[in-house]
Design a protein around this motif. Structure first.
Motif, PDB file in Angstrom:
ATOM      1  N   ARG A 166     -14.335  -5.908   1.662  1.00  0.00           N
ATOM      2  CA  ARG A 166     -14.580  -5.292   0.539  1.00  0.00           C
ATOM      3  C   ARG A 166     -13.929  -3.924   0.261  1.00  0.00           C
ATOM      4  O   ARG A 166     -13.912  -3.174  -0.486  1.00  0.00           O
ATOM      5  N   LEU A 167     -13.190  -3.726   1.554  1.00  0.00           N
ATOM      6  CA  LEU A 167     -12.613  -2.523   1.700  1.00  0.00           C
ATOM      7  C   LEU A 167     -11.015  -3.016   1.703  1.00  0.00           C
ATOM      8  O   LEU A 167     -10.069  -1.589   1.755  1.00  0.00           O
ATOM      9  N   LEU A 168     -10.411  -3.819   1.431  1.00  0.00           N
ATOM     10  CA  LEU A 168      -9.143  -4.311   1.145  1.00  0.00           C
ATOM     11  C   LEU A 168      -8.309  -3.414   0.145  1.00  0.00           C
ATOM     12  O   LEU A 168      -7.348  -2.957   0.298  1.00  0.00           O
ATOM     13  N   GLY A 169      -8.967  -3.322  -1.118  1.00  0.00           N
ATOM     14  CA  GLY A 169      -8.359  -2.482  -2.202  1.00  0.00           C
ATOM     15  C   GLY A 169      -8.415  -0.901  -1.852  1.00  0.00           C
ATOM     16  O   GLY A 169      -7.326  -0.558  -1.933  1.00  0.00           O
ATOM     17  N   PRO A 170      -9.584  -0.368  -1.368  1.00  0.00           N
ATOM     18  CA  PRO A 170      -9.095   1.130  -0.869  1.00  0.00           C
ATOM     19  C   PRO A 170      -8.242   1.474   0.184  1.00  0.00           C
ATOM     20  O   PRO A 170      -7.583   2.103   0.075  1.00  0.00           O
ATOM     21  N   VAL A 171      -8.352   0.316   1.118  1.00  0.00           N
ATOM     22  CA  VAL A 171      -7.389   0.527   2.279  1.00  0.00           C
ATOM     23  C   VAL A 171      -5.910   0.249   1.773  1.00  0.00           C
ATOM     24  O   VAL A 171      -4.978   0.914   2.306  1.00  0.00           O
ATOM     25  N   GLN A 172      -5.834  -0.560   0.811  1.00  0.00           N
ATOM     26  CA  GLN A 172      -4.263  -0.928   0.116  1.00  0.00           C
ATOM     27  C   GLN A 172      -3.558   0.670  -0.240  1.00  0.00           C
ATOM     28  O   GLN A 172      -2.798   1.058  -0.155  1.00  0.00           O
ATOM     29  N   MET A 173      -4.581   1.132  -1.117  1.00  0.00           N
ATOM     30  CA  MET A 173      -4.415   2.340  -1.761  1.00  0.00           C
ATOM     31  C   MET A 173      -4.008   3.612  -0.493  1.00  0.00           C
ATOM     32  O   MET A 173      -2.952   4.280  -0.735  1.00  0.00           O
ATOM     33  N   ILE A 174      -4.950   3.611   0.273  1.00  0.00           N
ATOM     34  CA  ILE A 174      -4.864   4.684   1.284  1.00  0.00           C
ATOM     35  C   ILE A 174      -3.724   4.439   2.101  1.00  0.00           C
ATOM     36  O   ILE A 174      -3.080   5.416   2.510  1.00  0.00           O
ATOM     37  N   GLY A 175      -3.491   3.318   2.652  1.00  0.00           N
ATOM     38  CA  GLY A 175      -2.388   2.955   3.435  1.00  0.00           C
ATOM     39  C   GLY A 175      -1.057   3.195   2.821  1.00  0.00           C
ATOM     40  O   GLY A 175      -0.055   3.683   3.494  1.00  0.00           O
ATOM     41  N   ILE A 176      -0.739   2.838   1.541  1.00  0.00           N
ATOM     42  CA  ILE A 176       0.352   3.031   1.009  1.00  0.00           C
ATOM     43  C   ILE A 176       0.756   4.825   0.907  1.00  0.00           C
ATOM     44  O   ILE A 176       1.824   4.848   1.360  1.00  0.00           O
ATOM     45  N   PHE A 177      -0.010   5.407   0.553  1.00  0.00           N
ATOM     46  CA  PHE A 177       0.093   7.009   0.519  1.00  0.00           C
ATOM     47  C   PHE A 177      -0.090   7.611   1.858  1.00  0.00           C
ATOM     48  O   PHE A 177       0.715   8.433   2.139  1.00  0.00           O
ATOM     49  N   ALA A 178      -0.782   7.086   2.846  1.00  0.00           N
ATOM     50  CA  ALA A 178      -0.767   7.454   4.247  1.00  0.00           C
ATOM     51  C   ALA A 178       0.737   7.377   4.780  1.00  0.00           C
ATOM     52  O   ALA A 178       1.200   8.301   5.231  1.00  0.00           O
ATOM     53  N   PHE A 179       1.426   6.137   4.662  1.00  0.00           N
ATOM     54  CA  PHE A 179       2.823   5.888   5.287  1.00  0.00           C
ATOM     55  C   PHE A 179       3.603   6.794   4.427  1.00  0.00           C
ATOM     56  O   PHE A 179       4.661   7.195   5.070  1.00  0.00           O
ATOM     57  N   GLN A 180       3.549   7.002   3.327  1.00  0.00           N
ATOM     58  CA  GLN A 180       4.314   7.579   2.352  1.00  0.00           C
ATOM     59  C   GLN A 180       4.432   9.176   2.839  1.00  0.00           C
ATOM     60  O   GLN A 180       5.628   9.833   2.943  1.00  0.00           O
ATOM     61  N   ALA A 181       3.173   9.753   3.148  1.00  0.00           N
ATOM     62  CA  ALA A 181       2.993  10.848   3.626  1.00  0.00           C
ATOM     63  C   ALA A 181       3.660  11.227   4.937  1.00  0.00           C
ATOM     64  O   ALA A 181       4.281  12.103   5.465  1.00  0.00           O
ATOM     65  N   ALA A 182       3.424  10.168   5.701  1.00  0.00           N
ATOM     66  CA  ALA A 182       3.933  10.112   7.267  1.00  0.00           C
ATOM     67  C   ALA A 182       5.507  10.126   7.246  1.00  0.00           C
ATOM     68  O   ALA A 182       6.083  11.019   8.120  1.00  0.00           O
ATOM     69  N   ARG A 183       6.127   9.433   6.311  1.00  0.00           N
ATOM     70  CA  ARG A 183       7.354   9.337   6.532  1.00  0.00           C
ATOM     71  C   ARG A 183       7.991  10.632   5.879  1.00  0.00           C
ATOM     72  O   ARG A 183       9.194  11.103   6.418  1.00  0.00           O
ATOM     73  N   ARG A 184       7.546  11.437   4.774  1.00  0.00           N
ATOM     74  CA  ARG A 184       8.075  12.586   4.464  1.00  0.00           C
ATOM     75  C   ARG A 184       7.826  13.403   5.284  1.00  0.00           C
ATOM     76  O   ARG A 184       8.857  14.348   5.624  1.00  0.00           O
ATOM     77  N   LEU A 185       6.712  13.640   6.083  1.00  0.00           N
ATOM     78  CA  LEU A 185       6.773  14.683   7.116  1.00  0.00           C
ATOM     79  C   LEU A 185       7.558  14.514   8.298  1.00  0.00           C
ATOM     80  O   LEU A 185       7.998  15.490   9.179  1.00  0.00           O
TER      81      LEU A 185
END
Length: 261
Positions: free
Chosen positions: A158-177
């Motif tokens: 049931r968490l696949l959708g929320p984790v997909q959204m969170i994961g994309i932006f988490a790595f995007q932020a990590a790459r930026r920083l």
């Protein structure tokens, strides 16, 4: 399930993802992002998280993402011993089209005895179930965002959708920083005939074979290939094909020769 009941179940997860995305986009340091990851990991019901580039992370090389809270034994095997390329979860990222459950890895890749031992070793360290979100950016090393070790494994799907959204932006932020914001660059553009030549070169054809296939003279093909190498600043055919792929001028699917019908 009635629509209103479905929405009531979904709303908290969507709100959590939205709050995380807003905070991650505003994060000013890897340490701040790590605190956000710890909080959202707990909110999702997991114990561990990892934001990593799929590269040799020994010695904390510059320009590589490595933000994680993971069992020491597992991190030692994957990172300190450099076994990341044989890890089944990391390997599956190359074949998954989105977030995936670890319990469904065998639907993505073939699991051999080594893979199953890796997963069993992870389970012994508390990684009973996980969700991994691949992160692919053209020209950059592949990475992923993982949440693992959940109290109720049945809840993970049931968490696949929320984790997909969170994961994309988490790595995007990590790459930026860690790496910094990529600046857009002008993209070299191949004319149609040179582009055809590069595609066929990527299929392993020689210039003479390309000439026969396209009904051109070998000299004309030589000229097109030279033009293309100069356009991309490539020193040889391999570098030319790779550069054209990274520029989005040709697709990997075009390098597979079509069988005659």
């Amino acid at each position: 399930m009635p629509a209103d009941r479905w929405r009531s179940r979904l709303a908290p997860s969507v709100a959590l993802a939205d709050a995380f995305i807003r905070s991650a986009r505003a994060a000013a340091s890897p340490g701040e992002l790590a605190l956000l990851m710890e909080a959202v990991t707990a909110d999702l019901g997991f114990r561990y998280y990892a934001l990593i580039h799929h590269a040799d992370l020994r010695g904390s090389p510059p320009g590589r993402v490595d933000v994680r809270h993971y069992p020491e034994a597992v991190a030692a095997r994957i990172i300190d011993e450099g076994r990341y390329r044989r890890d089944p979860v990391i390997r599956a990222c190359a074949f998954a089209d989105g977030a995936f459950l670890w319990s469904e890895l065998d639907r993505i890749i073939h699991l051999d005895r080594h893979d199953r031992r890796c997963l069993e070793a992870g389970q012994a360290e508390g990684l009973n179930e996980g969700i991994t979100v691949p992160s692919v950016l053209l020209g950059d090393c592949m990475g992923s965002c993982t949440f693992a070790g959940i109290k109720s494994p049945k809840r993970a799907v049931r968490l696949l959708g929320p984790v997909q959204m969170i994961g994309i932006f988490a790595f995007q932020a990590a790459r930026r920083l860690v790496i910094g914001q990529r600046q857009p660059r002008p993209t070299p553009r191949l004319h149609p005939r040179p582009r055809d030549c590069v595609i066929l070169a990527g299929r392993g054809m020689s210039n003479k074979e390309i000439a026969r296939t396209l009904s051109l003279t070998p000299r004309t093909v030589d000229g097109y290939m030279t033009e293309a190498r100069e356009l991309f600043g490539a020193h040889d055919r391999t570098e030319l094909v790779v550069s054209a792929i990274f520029a989005g001028e040709i697709g990997l699917d075009e390098l597979v020769a079509r069988q005659p019908e």
